[in-house]
Write a protein that holds these residues in place. Structure first.
Motif, PDB file in Angstrom:
ATOM      1  N   GLY A 169      54.816  49.039  54.071  1.00  0.00           N
ATOM      2  CA  GLY A 169      53.837  48.178  54.719  1.00  0.00           C
ATOM      3  C   GLY A 169      54.083  46.717  54.372  1.00  0.00           C
ATOM      4  N   PHE A 170      53.210  45.855  54.891  1.00  0.00           N
ATOM      5  CA  PHE A 170      53.318  44.426  54.602  1.00  0.00           C
ATOM      6  C   PHE A 170      52.717  44.077  53.241  1.00  0.00           C
ATOM      7  CE2 PHE A 170      53.699  44.481  59.227  1.00  0.00           C
ATOM      8  CZ  PHE A 170      54.789  43.644  59.407  1.00  0.00           C
ATOM      9  N   GLY A 171      52.013  45.010  52.646  1.00  0.00           N
ATOM     10  CA  GLY A 171      51.421  44.800  51.330  1.00  0.00           C
ATOM     11  C   GLY A 171      51.055  46.139  50.722  1.00  0.00           C
ATOM     12  N   GLY A 172      50.822  46.148  49.412  1.00  0.00           N
ATOM     13  CA  GLY A 172      50.414  47.361  48.719  1.00  0.00           C
ATOM     14  C   GLY A 172      48.906  47.395  48.540  1.00  0.00           C
ATOM     15  N   LEU A 173      48.318  48.561  48.737  1.00  0.00           N
ATOM     16  CA  LEU A 173      46.863  48.716  48.620  1.00  0.00           C
ATOM     17  C   LEU A 173      46.529  49.538  47.383  1.00  0.00           C
ATOM     18  CD1 LEU A 173      47.519  48.291  51.754  1.00  0.00           C
ATOM     19  CD2 LEU A 173      45.291  49.333  52.159  1.00  0.00           C
ATOM     20  N   PHE A 174      45.448  49.138  46.705  1.00  0.00           N
ATOM     21  CA  PHE A 174      45.014  49.864  45.511  1.00  0.00           C
ATOM     22  C   PHE A 174      43.500  49.845  45.446  1.00  0.00           C
ATOM     23  CE2 PHE A 174      44.240  50.844  41.105  1.00  0.00           C
ATOM     24  CZ  PHE A 174      45.268  51.723  40.791  1.00  0.00           C
ATOM     25  N   ASP A 175      42.910  51.003  45.174  1.00  0.00           N
ATOM     26  CA  ASP A 175      41.459  51.185  45.142  1.00  0.00           C
ATOM     27  C   ASP A 175      40.990  51.261  43.694  1.00  0.00           C
ATOM     28  OD1 ASP A 175      38.838  52.046  45.271  1.00  0.00           O
ATOM     29  OD2 ASP A 175      39.188  53.544  46.814  1.00  0.00           O
ATOM     30  N   LEU A 176      40.346  50.184  43.205  1.00  0.00           N
ATOM     31  CA  LEU A 176      39.909  50.141  41.816  1.00  0.00           C
ATOM     32  C   LEU A 176      38.831  51.172  41.517  1.00  0.00           C
ATOM     33  CD1 LEU A 176      39.805  46.307  41.198  1.00  0.00           C
ATOM     34  CD2 LEU A 176      41.202  47.951  39.952  1.00  0.00           C
ATOM     35  N   LYS A 177      37.956  51.418  42.476  1.00  0.00           N
ATOM     36  CA  LYS A 177      36.903  52.409  42.259  1.00  0.00           C
ATOM     37  C   LYS A 177      37.507  53.799  42.081  1.00  0.00           C
ATOM     38  CE  LYS A 177      32.940  51.901  44.219  1.00  0.00           C
ATOM     39  NZ  LYS A 177      31.818  51.828  45.187  1.00  0.00           N
ATOM     40  N   ALA A 178      38.514  54.116  42.892  1.00  0.00           N
ATOM     41  CA  ALA A 178      39.173  55.422  42.764  1.00  0.00           C
ATOM     42  C   ALA A 178      39.905  55.552  41.435  1.00  0.00           C
ATOM     43  CB  ALA A 178      40.144  55.635  43.926  1.00  0.00           C
ATOM     44  N   ALA A 179      40.291  54.413  40.853  1.00  0.00           N
ATOM     45  CA  ALA A 179      40.954  54.427  39.552  1.00  0.00           C
ATOM     46  C   ALA A 179      39.966  54.564  38.404  1.00  0.00           C
ATOM     47  CB  ALA A 179      41.777  53.155  39.374  1.00  0.00           C
ATOM     48  N   GLY A 180      38.654  54.569  38.708  1.00  0.00           N
ATOM     49  CA  GLY A 180      37.644  54.828  37.697  1.00  0.00           C
ATOM     50  C   GLY A 180      36.959  53.607  37.127  1.00  0.00           C
ATOM     51  N   TYR A 181      37.136  52.444  37.748  1.00  0.00           N
ATOM     52  CA  TYR A 181      36.535  51.224  37.211  1.00  0.00           C
ATOM     53  C   TYR A 181      35.211  50.907  37.902  1.00  0.00           C
ATOM     54  CZ  TYR A 181      40.718  50.374  34.547  1.00  0.00           C
ATOM     55  OH  TYR A 181      41.742  50.504  33.634  1.00  0.00           O
TER      56      TYR A 181
END
Length: 348
Positions: free
Chosen positions: A45-57
């Protein structure tokens, strides 16, 4: 509309888009190995996506770091031994993040070269992925830049970028006090700092990279390319336990320059140089270069890649945390009133 003349192509200018696409396809499995909670999309993709809530924060503060591998790359390029420099790249970023109290979450790389060698580039990125696996962070993107005319044949450069998170209020260093104990975590060689001096010493010695290693197995080049140790998993567990007040990644500047970065004004540390044995690689470098002890201590890690500053009554428990993560741990000394780093004993 064409006028009948043969037009130039990007490939004729020295940029092979097909080779770049082939590289992305080859490294996708390596990147997939690094997936962790929070990753939302794969490469491409044009950028990387990351979900902080899914990581437990719940109430996260983000921490970012960027770094390179330095002139250690010159040895990797000259020897063709490129598999470990990706681990170095990750380590130089994520080992810094944990010193702020953050857990590394994801990583991006920048690889630049004059002409793309798909196999060499893939080996480098696979090393980056291995570093990410060892430190529990995801490789979610990057950039491969083929720039003819910018780099001599075979040369390349690397940069890395990592983002971590911590819950608000958990920043390190915190509560560093006189009497706190210094726990040193063993390094895995020279790591990724001081290589301009290393290369000068090897030049003076008259040895080539393919010479037998004077202090161990394999060649001299292979020994000096030992990847930087990753301290993340032990550090993250130590942060969750009681009594950790600070961490210092021992990079350029050695113990002398890096430990004060984790102290408060009016605080210093005293270190017993007899608390650990100087690894053979550093003995060889010191002897070949005629390097005095003070110069060694402010240039190289000298066998200690990370220092944890811990409450005295939690020192044994913290030591066990790092030992359980696979690190050799030495009690180096303590925090004292004053400034800077003072040494007792002898390293050389």
């Amino acid at each position: 509309m064409s006028n009948g003349k043969n037009g130039l192509t990007y490939a004729q200018a020295g940029v092979d888009i097909d080779a770049g696409n082939a590289l992305v396809d080859r490294i996708k499995p390596a990147a997939k190995r690094t997936n962790r909670a929070g990753v939302m999309a794969g490469l491409g993709g044009f950028g990387g996506l990351f979900d902080l809530k899914a990581a437990g924060y719940e109430d996260p503060v983000l921490v970012a770091a960027t770094d390179g591998v330095g002139t250690k790359l010159r040895i990797a390029i000259d020897t063709g031994e490129v598999d470990g420099v990706g681990i170095d790249l990750v380590a130089m970023c994520v080992n810094d993040l944990v010193c702020q109290g953050a857990e590394p979450l994801f990583f991006l790389d920048y690889f630049a070269t004059g002409k793309l060698d798909t196999d060499k580039a893939a080996r480098i990125v696979e090393g980056i992925a291995e570093g990410c696996v060892q430190s529990g962070c995801a490789l979610i993107g990057g950039e491969t830049a083929e720039m003819p005319g910018m780099y001599p044949d075979g040369d390349f450069d690397l940069a890395g970028f990592s983002v971590g998170a911590m819950e608000r209020g958990q920043t390190l260093p915190a509560n560093v006090s006189e009497g706190d104990v210094l726990l040193g975590l063993a390094s895995n060689g020279v790591h990724s700092n001081g290589y301009s001096l290393v290369r000068k010493i090897v030049e003076v010695s008259g040895l080539g990279w393919d010479a037998d290693c004077p202090w161990g197995e394999g060649t001299l080049g292979q020994a000096l390319l030992a990847p930087t140790a990753l301290y993340v998993k032990g550090a993250v567990q130590a942060i969750k336990a009681e009594g950790l007040h600070g961490l210092a990644h021992i990079t350029g500047g050695g113990l002398t320059e890096n430990l004060p970065r984790a102290l408060n004004d009016g605080q210093g540390v005293q270190i017993d140089l007899n608390a650990w044995d100087l690894p053979p690689v550093f003995k060889w470098l010191a002897a070949q270069g005629g390097i005095v002890e003070a110069e060694m201590l402010k240039t190289f890690n000298c066998g200690i890649g990370m220092v944890a500053i811990v409450a005295a009554d939690q020192a044994e428990a913290q030591r066990a945390v790092f030992a359980d993560a696979g690190h050799t741990v030495y009690e180096l000394g303590s925090v004292i009133a004053g400034e800077g780093v003072s040494y007792t004993g002898s390293l050389l």
